[in-house]
Design an enzyme around this catalytic site. Structure first.
Site, PDB file in Angstrom:
ATOM      1  N   TYR A  26       6.445  -3.706   9.947  1.00  0.00           N
ATOM      2  CA  TYR A  26       7.885  -3.424   9.829  1.00  0.00           C
ATOM      3  C   TYR A  26       8.467  -4.112   8.600  1.00  0.00           C
ATOM      4  O   TYR A  26       9.513  -4.754   8.643  1.00  0.00           O
ATOM      5  CB  TYR A  26       8.623  -3.862  11.099  1.00  0.00           C
ATOM      6  CG  TYR A  26       9.906  -3.098  11.332  1.00  0.00           C
ATOM      7  CD1 TYR A  26       9.880  -1.739  11.608  1.00  0.00           C
ATOM      8  CD2 TYR A  26      11.143  -3.741  11.272  1.00  0.00           C
ATOM      9  CE1 TYR A  26      11.055  -1.029  11.808  1.00  0.00           C
ATOM     10  CE2 TYR A  26      12.329  -3.044  11.480  1.00  0.00           C
ATOM     11  CZ  TYR A  26      12.280  -1.682  11.753  1.00  0.00           C
ATOM     12  OH  TYR A  26      13.452  -0.973  11.958  1.00  0.00           O
ATOM     13  N   ARG A  49       2.351  -7.737  15.482  1.00  0.00           N
ATOM     14  CA  ARG A  49       1.572  -8.842  16.038  1.00  0.00           C
ATOM     15  C   ARG A  49       2.455  -9.674  16.962  1.00  0.00           C
ATOM     16  O   ARG A  49       3.670  -9.732  16.801  1.00  0.00           O
ATOM     17  CB  ARG A  49       1.011  -9.722  14.919  1.00  0.00           C
ATOM     18  CG  ARG A  49      -0.118  -9.059  14.126  1.00  0.00           C
ATOM     19  CD  ARG A  49      -0.773 -10.070  13.205  1.00  0.00           C
ATOM     20  NE  ARG A  49      -1.868  -9.493  12.437  1.00  0.00           N
ATOM     21  CZ  ARG A  49      -3.112  -9.363  12.891  1.00  0.00           C
ATOM     22  NH1 ARG A  49      -3.414  -9.768  14.119  1.00  0.00           N
ATOM     23  NH2 ARG A  49      -4.058  -8.845  12.130  1.00  0.00           N
ATOM     24  N   ASP A  84      -2.079  -4.069   2.408  1.00  0.00           N
ATOM     25  CA  ASP A  84      -3.459  -3.608   2.205  1.00  0.00           C
ATOM     26  C   ASP A  84      -4.518  -4.628   2.615  1.00  0.00           C
ATOM     27  O   ASP A  84      -5.480  -4.271   3.310  1.00  0.00           O
ATOM     28  CB  ASP A  84      -3.680  -3.218   0.738  1.00  0.00           C
ATOM     29  CG  ASP A  84      -3.085  -1.865   0.400  1.00  0.00           C
ATOM     30  OD1 ASP A  84      -2.838  -1.073   1.326  1.00  0.00           O
ATOM     31  OD2 ASP A  84      -2.863  -1.601  -0.792  1.00  0.00           O
ATOM     32  N   HIS A 109      -1.341   4.419   1.273  1.00  0.00           N
ATOM     33  CA  HIS A 109      -2.108   4.094   0.060  1.00  0.00           C
ATOM     34  C   HIS A 109      -3.580   4.246   0.414  1.00  0.00           C
ATOM     35  O   HIS A 109      -3.988   3.922   1.541  1.00  0.00           O
ATOM     36  CB  HIS A 109      -1.797   2.668  -0.395  1.00  0.00           C
ATOM     37  CG  HIS A 109      -2.498   2.237  -1.648  1.00  0.00           C
ATOM     38  ND1 HIS A 109      -2.751   3.095  -2.705  1.00  0.00           N
ATOM     39  CD2 HIS A 109      -2.997   1.029  -2.031  1.00  0.00           C
ATOM     40  CE1 HIS A 109      -3.365   2.430  -3.677  1.00  0.00           C
ATOM     41  NE2 HIS A 109      -3.541   1.176  -3.293  1.00  0.00           N
ATOM     42  N   ASP A 192      -2.977   4.984  -9.061  1.00  0.00           N
ATOM     43  CA  ASP A 192      -2.004   3.961  -8.674  1.00  0.00           C
ATOM     44  C   ASP A 192      -2.418   2.594  -9.216  1.00  0.00           C
ATOM     45  O   ASP A 192      -1.615   1.875  -9.815  1.00  0.00           O
ATOM     46  CB  ASP A 192      -1.872   3.914  -7.150  1.00  0.00           C
ATOM     47  CG  ASP A 192      -0.807   2.939  -6.686  1.00  0.00           C
ATOM     48  OD1 ASP A 192       0.384   3.251  -6.823  1.00  0.00           O
ATOM     49  OD2 ASP A 192      -1.158   1.854  -6.177  1.00  0.00           O
ATOM     50  N   GLU A 228      16.130  -9.603 -26.440  1.00  0.00           N
ATOM     51  CA  GLU A 228      15.563  -8.489 -27.184  1.00  0.00           C
ATOM     52  C   GLU A 228      14.280  -7.935 -26.585  1.00  0.00           C
ATOM     53  O   GLU A 228      14.011  -6.730 -26.692  1.00  0.00           O
ATOM     54  CB  GLU A 228      15.308  -8.909 -28.639  1.00  0.00           C
ATOM     55  CG  GLU A 228      16.569  -9.258 -29.410  1.00  0.00           C
ATOM     56  CD  GLU A 228      17.567  -8.111 -29.471  1.00  0.00           C
ATOM     57  OE1 GLU A 228      17.153  -6.937 -29.393  1.00  0.00           O
ATOM     58  OE2 GLU A 228      18.774  -8.389 -29.584  1.00  0.00           O
ATOM     59  N   GLU A 232      16.668  -6.241 -22.328  1.00  0.00           N
ATOM     60  CA  GLU A 232      17.021  -4.876 -22.703  1.00  0.00           C
ATOM     61  C   GLU A 232      15.993  -3.840 -22.250  1.00  0.00           C
ATOM     62  O   GLU A 232      16.224  -2.633 -22.389  1.00  0.00           O
ATOM     63  CB  GLU A 232      17.237  -4.789 -24.214  1.00  0.00           C
ATOM     64  CG  GLU A 232      18.478  -5.550 -24.669  1.00  0.00           C
ATOM     65  CD  GLU A 232      18.864  -5.270 -26.119  1.00  0.00           C
ATOM     66  OE1 GLU A 232      18.376  -4.262 -26.673  1.00  0.00           O
ATOM     67  OE2 GLU A 232      19.637  -6.055 -26.671  1.00  0.00           O
TER      68      GLU A 232
END
Length: 330
Positions: A26, A49, A84, A109, A192, A228, A232
């Site tokens: 969850y 659990r 995972d 996945h 992925d 920079e 940005e």
């Protein structure tokens, strides 16, 4: 060849209505999946659990939760949404003993199935439904009557109806409203991992740090280097997200555009592309997976040491100071 894309008209929620769907975990995705499925009128139980801190949240959200052993025992469909590295142990302890013909195992996945960390018996359907967005977005867009695009893949089709089941599940969480792209466990897992390592996380973070370090070592103020090379980045990525590279280039100066198209290839040069190829090979041949599995089995010593080193990089201290000036971020 382009992938097949399915939409609401291609999915039938009735295929999974009346079935007990167990969502294991969850966290961000688990909460979104469980709440969306529940709001789609499906029978959902959250498997946690004993002593899980998220049980109270699930209950507050109006969902039923049960200890994992109890939740999977009577489930027709089990979606793995625990992290995972935890999935193989959860499978061995709780799910493997209840595997039987007619059961459907779902994943968001493909890592553990593709690399053999979880090997389901041949009599069960094995499906992947993977939203291409964070859990909060999956929930928020569903609540707004929209959806996050999903991937669907079939690893085992014992029932002969696995694709229909996967599309129904994608409809239940809102993904079919936006589109469901058909793929495979292999393709999803390998692309992925490559995206994370070479571009989105590994590549981008290393590039930003290298730019910051280059300017600071040349005597420029760390604050200027941070603005920079790091701050940005969001402005540029947002433009790309909205309409691709051509859209971004429409909104930057001609000077920036010229620097982009003439100097960018000098940064991502043949050496970088070759290294990307080696990273992809490590993903394809399982080297990275074996390394990560062993790292977890050893309680993550290298992982923790590297994270600690990264957290102590000067860019973090400078960033903390500058973000404190940006009250709107809070």
């Amino acid at each position: 060849m382009s992938a097949t894309v399915y939409y609401e008209k291609d999915a039938d929620l009735n295929i999974i209505k009346g079935k007990k769907i167990c969502v294991l975990g969850y966290g961000s995705q688990g909460r979104a999946h469980a709440m969306n499925l529940h709001d789609s009128g499906l029978d959902v139980v959250v498997g946690l659990r004993e002593g899980s801190k998220t049980a109270a949240q699930a209950q507050a959200d109006g969902l039923k939760w049960e200890p994992m052993a109890q939740a999977v025992a009577s489930a027709d469909m089990i979606m793995f949404l625990v992290p995972d590295p935890s999935q193989p142990a959860v499978y061995e302890e709780f799910v493997k003993p209840v595997c039987k013909p007619g059961l459907t195992l779902l994943f968001a996945h493909g890592f553990n199935v593709h690399y053999g960390q979880i090997v389901p018996p041949p009599e069960v359907d094995v499906i992947m439904v993977a939203p291409k967005g964070p859990g909060k977005l999956v929930r928020d867009l569903y609540a707004a009557g929209q959806g996050v695009p999903c991937l669907v893949a079939i690893e085992q089709d014992a029932s002969g109806q696995a694709l229909g089941t996967g599309l129904a599940y994608a409809l239940g969480i809102g993904g079919a409203r936006a589109g469901v792209i058909e793929t495979s466990f292999k393709e999803e897992t390998e692309t992925d991992l490559f995206g994370e390592q070479a571009v989105l996380c590994g590549g981008v973070s290393a590039l930003m740090k290298a730019g910051f370090e280059t300017l600071v070592e040349a005597g420029y103020a760390p604050e200027m280097a941070y603005f920079e090379c790091i701050n940005e980045m969001k402005l540029i990525v947002d433009l790309i997200y909205q309409g691709g590279l051509k859209h971004m280039r429409r909104y930057i100066s001609d000077t920036a555009k010229y620097g982009d198209i003439t100097r960018g290839p000098r940064i991502v040069d043949d050496y970088v592309r070759a290294e990307m190829g080696r990273i992809l090979e490590e993903i394809q041949d399982g080297s990275f997976a074996r390394e990560w599995v062993l790292e977890n089995q050893a309680n993550r010593p290298r992982y923790n040491a590297l994270l600690k080193r990264e957290a102590e990089h000067p860019v973090e201290e400078v960033g903390d100071r500058l973000r404190a000036m940006m009250k709107w971020l809070g």
